[in-house]
Design a protein around this motif. Structure first.
Motif, PDB file in Angstrom:
ATOM      1  N   TYR A   1       0.837  -1.200   0.000  1.00  0.00           N
ATOM      2  CA  TYR A   1       0.000   0.000   0.000  1.00  0.00           C
ATOM      3  C   TYR A   1       0.875   1.255   0.000  1.00  0.00           C
ATOM      4  N   GLY A   2       1.937   1.243   0.807  1.00  0.00           N
ATOM      5  CA  GLY A   2       2.840   2.389   0.852  1.00  0.00           C
ATOM      6  C   GLY A   2       3.503   2.651  -0.486  1.00  0.00           C
ATOM      7  N   CYS A   3       4.020   1.589  -1.115  1.00  0.00           N
ATOM      8  CA  CYS A   3       4.629   1.753  -2.450  1.00  0.00           C
ATOM      9  C   CYS A   3       3.586   2.218  -3.458  1.00  0.00           C
ATOM     10  N   GLY A   4       2.396   1.660  -3.337  1.00  0.00           N
ATOM     11  CA  GLY A   4       1.323   2.040  -4.243  1.00  0.00           C
ATOM     12  C   GLY A   4       0.943   3.498  -4.110  1.00  0.00           C
ATOM     13  N   GLN A   5       1.003   4.039  -2.905  1.00  0.00           N
ATOM     14  CA  GLN A   5       0.664   5.444  -2.714  1.00  0.00           C
ATOM     15  C   GLN A   5       1.604   6.347  -3.503  1.00  0.00           C
ATOM     16  N   ILE A   6       2.881   6.008  -3.503  1.00  0.00           N
ATOM     17  CA  ILE A   6       3.851   6.825  -4.241  1.00  0.00           C
ATOM     18  C   ILE A   6       3.611   6.707  -5.746  1.00  0.00           C
ATOM     19  N   ILE A   7       3.527   5.469  -6.223  1.00  0.00           N
ATOM     20  CA  ILE A   7       3.342   5.238  -7.661  1.00  0.00           C
ATOM     21  C   ILE A   7       1.981   5.748  -8.117  1.00  0.00           C
ATOM     22  N   ASN A   8       0.948   5.382  -7.381  1.00  0.00           N
ATOM     23  CA  ASN A   8      -0.410   5.710  -7.805  1.00  0.00           C
ATOM     24  C   ASN A   8      -0.745   7.183  -7.597  1.00  0.00           C
ATOM     25  N   GLY A   9      -0.064   7.818  -6.623  1.00  0.00           N
ATOM     26  CA  GLY A   9      -0.249   9.257  -6.481  1.00  0.00           C
ATOM     27  C   GLY A   9       0.227   9.983  -7.721  1.00  0.00           C
ATOM     28  N   LEU A  10       1.349   9.535  -8.268  1.00  0.00           N
ATOM     29  CA  LEU A  10       1.873  10.111  -9.512  1.00  0.00           C
ATOM     30  C   LEU A  10       0.920   9.828 -10.671  1.00  0.00           C
ATOM     31  N   LEU A  11       0.401   8.591 -10.712  1.00  0.00           N
ATOM     32  CA  LEU A  11      -0.530   8.224 -11.781  1.00  0.00           C
ATOM     33  C   LEU A  11      -1.850   8.982 -11.674  1.00  0.00           C
ATOM     34  N   ALA A  12      -2.293   9.211 -10.425  1.00  0.00           N
ATOM     35  CA  ALA A  12      -3.561   9.923 -10.232  1.00  0.00           C
ATOM     36  C   ALA A  12      -3.486  11.349 -10.777  1.00  0.00           C
ATOM     37  N   ASP A  13      -2.309  11.970 -10.694  1.00  0.00           N
ATOM     38  CA  ASP A  13      -2.152  13.312 -11.237  1.00  0.00           C
ATOM     39  C   ASP A  13      -2.259  13.326 -12.757  1.00  0.00           C
ATOM     40  N   LYS A  14      -2.010  12.196 -13.395  1.00  0.00           N
ATOM     41  CA  LYS A  14      -2.112  12.125 -14.858  1.00  0.00           C
ATOM     42  C   LYS A  14      -3.416  11.479 -15.316  1.00  0.00           C
ATOM     43  N   LEU A  15      -3.871  10.417 -14.614  1.00  0.00           N
ATOM     44  CA  LEU A  15      -5.104   9.738 -15.009  1.00  0.00           C
ATOM     45  C   LEU A  15      -6.351  10.502 -14.582  1.00  0.00           C
ATOM     46  N   GLY A  16      -6.205  11.243 -13.487  1.00  0.00           N
ATOM     47  CA  GLY A  16      -7.366  11.893 -12.893  1.00  0.00           C
ATOM     48  C   GLY A  16      -7.864  11.082 -11.705  1.00  0.00           C
ATOM     49  N   GLY A  17      -8.464  11.778 -10.753  1.00  0.00           N
ATOM     50  CA  GLY A  17      -8.888  11.116  -9.526  1.00  0.00           C
ATOM     51  C   GLY A  17      -9.982  10.098  -9.721  1.00  0.00           C
ATOM     52  N   LYS A  18     -10.909  10.352 -10.632  1.00  0.00           N
ATOM     53  CA  LYS A  18     -12.032   9.436 -10.821  1.00  0.00           C
ATOM     54  C   LYS A  18     -11.566   8.095 -11.372  1.00  0.00           C
TER      55      LYS A  18
END
Length: 476
Positions: free
Chosen positions: A76-93
């Protein structure tokens, strides 16, 4: 006109500028997002209810159970870093929908894995689930940073904490009923179910809410037809004040966030929050079962399982309100005081020998841990990251909550088994400080002492972060 009156006048002006129907649309948007996030937490905290049942059925030690928790937290911790970056590009929804689909599938498979009972399989599935659930928080924050201005984010962080705790409350009520059996509407009786249903039922709830989310939620006010200048604030100092309307590249986002030392200090302080919070959340049902022989259908567990989420929500709301209202949106001073109080509470909790006393202090620890959780992981992350980088800022900071939380897995599990170097080290410290070795219940006698150092460390780190942020022209 003094600062307080200027602030009040500004808020009145902003309120007058809001288009008709905006607040209602924002409330609907937020409500559905919050319910989806609530279902995420039902799919996460179900493991703490199933903890003892899984260990008993397959003969797993506390350390082995702890490894399931640790791998989940690490992923989950690793995912937060990776997915936080992805969320800024994919969008929150999109990020939240990926997380919802992932946790539904993994919870179903975790229940199916009960037919084999292989530790490695449980660890793998819970680890994948941890990574996929990590799309939820950055996505949640990414959407809402566009709907709330800076002066509202402390309160929003409190509401964010409330939705988390609503999920915990739901599973703490639902879980024991599934294990013990229940009667629905006074007519339909359901016999006691196997613990696998603790994973299947929340997955079904998450599926239904995700479908509503997909059709109802708008990721930004602009998508809903609202264009509000106050919500289009300049990006924060943390991301270099990027030009409005110009989206930073992934490389820009990455370097602006990871080269900011304030973010790392907040992140390490947040890791301390994670260790305390997960030590309680992942083990408190097992603690009262092992130490006080309390059944999960007992009045004591119902009371504790109800009060922890309610008081935790109160902590999130109150701390957010205080930071917004009394210290002009600053998070660090409030967090530092709470960390200090938390340390004292934990030490006092270790002195309790009655179930009622332990319940009181579990509730107080939940209040403090969730106060810093919402202040640093949500409000501070949005403040530091700004509109365009909130996802990654939240991902980096929130990841450390789970890196800290992984210590509440295998390491705390080994301590609770009452053996090994961890137990020896804490026993020796207990004897040096208090003059006596820990009493009874093997490592359970050291359970609260395990948390205490993290409260004080968090206090020191956030004070350093506040001082450094001031030198860099930031507000923390």
């Amino acid at each position: 006109m003094d600062a307080e009156n200027l602030e009040r006048e500004h808020r009145l002006n902003v309120s007058r500028q809001l288009p008709k129907g905006f607040r209602a649309r924002r409330g609907l948007n937020w409500g559905v997002i919050g319910l989806l996030y609530t279902s995420f937490y039902m799919c996460r905290y179900n493991f703490s209810i199933a903890n003892k049942s899984i260990a008993t059925e397959f003969g797993f030690s506390n350390e082995q159970i702890g490894w399931i928790i640790t791998v989940n937290m690490f992923a989950y911790g690793c995912g937060q870093i990776i997915n936080g970056l992805l969320a800024d590009k994919l969008g929150g929804k999109r990020a939240m929908l990926i997380g919802a689909a992932g946790t539904v599938i993994m919870n179903i498979l975790f229940g199916v894995a009960s037919f084999w009972g292989l530790l490695g399989l449980f660890i793998m599935l819970r680890g994948i689930d941890g990574y996929l659930q990590a799309f939820g928080s950055p996505g949640f924050i990414k959407i809402n940073v566009t709907w709330f201005n800076k002066r509202e984010r402390g309160k929003f962080s409190g509401i964010f904490g409330f939705m988390i705790n609503l999920g915990r409350l739901g599973i703490f009520w639902l879980g024991p009923s599934l294990l013990a059996g229940f009667t629905l509407f006074g007519m339909f009786h359901v016999d006691p179910l196997h613990w696998r249903w603790l994973f299947w039922v929340p997955a079904g709830i998450a599926t239904l809410v995700a479908l509503v989310f997909a059709f109802v939620v708008k990721a930004t006010p602009e998508e809903a037809g609202y264009h509000i200048a106050d919500l289009k604030e300049p990006d924060s100092v943390a991301n270099g004040g990027a030009e409005e309307g110009k989206d930073p590249t992934i490389k820009d986002v990455f370097f602006r966030i990871v080269t900011n030392p304030v973010i790392w200090l907040v992140a390490f302080a947040y890791a301390c929050t994670g260790t305390v919070r997960q030590s309680v959340d992942q083990w408190f049902p097992r603690y009262i079962q092992e130490v006080f022989n309390t059944d999960l259908k007992s009045t004591h567990f119902f009371l504790l399982g109800t009060l922890i989420p309610i008081v935790a929500s109160a902590g999130s709301l109150i701390s957010g309100y205080i930071s917004d209202t009394f210290v002009n949106g600053r998070r660090a001073p409030v967090a530092a005081v709470i960390y200090f109080i938390e340390t004292i509470i934990i030490i006092l909790a270790a002195q309790m020998s009655t179930l009622n006393g332990v319940i009181v202090f579990f509730v107080l620890i939940a209040f403090t841990a969730n106060s810093t959780h919402s202040l640093l992981g949500t409000a501070a992350a949005m403040d530091i990251g700004g509109r365009k980088m909130a996802g990654f800022a939240a991902g980096v900071i929130d990841s450390f909550q789970y890196f800290g939380g992984l210590l509440a897995g295998f390491l705390l599990g080994r301590l609770l088994d009452g053996k090994g170097w961890v137990f020896d080290a804490f026993s020796r410290m207990h004897e040096l400080i208090l003059g006596t070795p820990p009493e009874g219940h093997m490592g359970w006698g050291l359970y609260f002492y395990f948390m205490a150092p993290f409260g004080m460390t968090g206090c020191v780190l956030i004070l350093i972060a506040a001082r450094m942020s001031k030198k860099r022209g930031m507000t923390l």
